[in-house]
Design a protein around this motif. Structure first.
Motif, short mmCIF file in Angstrom:
data_model
loop_
_atom_site.label_atom_id
_atom_site.label_comp_id
_atom_site.label_asym_id
_atom_site.label_seq_id
_atom_site.Cartn_x
_atom_site.Cartn_y
_atom_site.Cartn_z
N UNK A 219 30.26 26.75 148.74
CA UNK A 219 29.77 27.09 147.03
C UNK A 219 29.49 25.31 146.15
N UNK A 220 30.38 24.53 146.62
CA UNK A 220 30.46 23.10 145.87
C UNK A 220 29.45 21.93 146.93
N UNK A 221 29.08 22.62 148.26
CA UNK A 221 27.70 22.25 148.62
C UNK A 221 27.01 22.68 147.78
N UNK A 222 26.31 23.60 147.65
CA UNK A 222 25.37 23.78 146.58
C UNK A 222 25.37 23.07 145.13
N UNK A 223 26.59 23.39 144.56
CA UNK A 223 26.54 22.34 143.65
C UNK A 223 25.84 21.41 143.04
N UNK A 224 26.26 20.04 144.82
CA UNK A 224 25.63 18.85 144.61
C UNK A 224 24.11 18.99 144.70
N UNK A 225 23.22 19.87 145.49
CA UNK A 225 22.33 19.92 145.73
C UNK A 225 21.40 20.21 144.11
N UNK A 226 22.13 21.26 143.66
CA UNK A 226 21.77 21.72 142.00
C UNK A 226 21.27 20.32 141.66
N UNK A 227 22.66 19.21 141.43
CA UNK A 227 22.60 18.17 141.14
C UNK A 227 21.30 17.58 141.29
N UNK A 228 21.10 17.44 142.62
CA UNK A 228 20.35 16.41 143.34
C UNK A 228 18.84 16.70 142.54
N UNK A 229 19.15 17.94 142.57
CA UNK A 229 17.40 18.21 142.05
C UNK A 229 17.17 18.12 140.67
N UNK A 230 17.79 17.70 140.00
CA UNK A 230 18.13 17.28 138.91
C UNK A 230 17.93 16.13 138.86
N UNK A 231 18.17 14.85 139.85
CA UNK A 231 18.58 13.98 139.82
C UNK A 231 16.88 13.12 140.15
N UNK A 232 16.67 14.07 141.08
CA UNK A 232 15.33 13.93 141.86
C UNK A 232 14.15 13.85 140.90
N UNK A 233 14.38 14.99 140.32
CA UNK A 233 13.06 15.51 138.91
C UNK A 233 13.41 13.92 138.12
N UNK A 234 13.52 13.43 138.01
CA UNK A 234 14.31 12.21 136.78
C UNK A 234 13.30 10.90 137.81
N UNK A 235 13.57 11.61 138.95
CA UNK A 235 12.58 10.21 140.24
C UNK A 235 14.16 9.56 141.17
#
Length: 272
Positions: A219-235
């Motif tokens: 569950x925590x790993x999934x939360x980190x991936x969701x945070x990564x999506x945000x950072x990647x969308x920001x370039x």
């Protein structure tokens, strides 16, 4: 600039929506969740949808599945097979405001996923995603999206099996994780999580499984991936994102991201 490669689309001018499509994919996903409300359409082939509930649902071409925010799920092709699909991810708060404008209740976080084989709805969804991937103006795209969402009340669709009601402690923990700094999110221990939830470690594991169908680690790993999506969308730089979120190296980050998102971090970020 909007992201306009063949597989992903998002535009900073429309930050509340993201689209994805895949053709003849054999990629398989681990169970995961999104902070967004997601709509998926099967274009060809056969997929099996599973949530945090018993069994799975066989989805064939022309089927749409609607997944509320934070609902744990996975959708994978039949063994040895391939499928084509489209996805739309909508910001949960944006959707809630739109539904309130229409006087329609929205499926809340953690509620059951819904499925429909309405042929007209499938065609309309395909038209919407084609427009999003096109060179149409931002205004045209926003109008089409609001029109599509406003025309349909998803409560009329069939509910899929789901796990028992989510556990309050795990829900509180989910809200807390969303506000954490990247570096803090990367290094939480089981003891940290249990203390935060006000539970013992064993009680937290049980609560997390009831709430999400996953262990606290998954569950925590999934939360980190969701945070990564945000950072990647920001370039964000791939190596920097991997480091900030506590992955051993960029290769490790890429492997984990791909089994959650069905694509590599580089492809996800491409075109920014």
């Amino acid at each position: 600039m909007p992201m306009t490669d063949r597989r992903h689309w998002n535009d900073p001018a429309l930050p509340f929506v993201e689209a994805r499509r895949a053709c003849h994919s054999r990629a398989c996903y681990k169970a995961h969740s999104h902070p967004t409300f997601s709509i998926g359409a099967v274009d060809s082939g056969v997929s099996h949808f599973s949530g945090a509930g018993p069994g799975s649902k066989r989805l064939t071409a022309g089927t749409l599945v609607l997944v509320p925010a934070q609902r744990v799920h996975a959708c994978n092709p039949e063994p040895g097979g391939a499928w084509s699909y489209q996805m739309l991810h909508l910001d949960a708060e944006w959707l809630l405001r739109l539904r309130h404008e229409r006087g329609i209740a929205v499926q809340g976080a953690g509620t059951a996923a819904l499925v429909t084989r309405d042929a007209a709805l499938y065609r309309q969804f395909c038209q919407l995603t084609a427009l999003l991937f096109s060179e149409a103006s931002v205004l045209e795209k926003e109008i089409a999206l609001v029109d599509f969402i406003g025309d349909h009340d998803e409560r009329a669709f069939a509910a899929l099996p789901m796990a028992p009601a989510e556990d309050a402690a795990a829900l509180n923990l989910e809200e807390g994780l969303q506000g954490l700094a990247d570096e803090r999110l990367a290094h939480l221990s089981l003891e940290d999580l249990a203390r935060w939830a006000g539970l013992g470690r064993y009680a937290l594991i049980r609560a997390c499984r009831r709430a999400t169908g996953m262990t606290p680690h998954a569950w925590l790993l999934n939360a980190r991936i969701n945070r990564a999506r945000v950072l990647l969308r920001q370039g964000g730089d791939l190596a920097e994102v991997a480091y900030r979120l506590g992955f051993a190296d960029q290769s490790h980050f890429q492997r984990v991201f791909k089994v959650h998102a069905g694509t590599t971090p580089g492809a996800y970020r491409a075109g920014r």
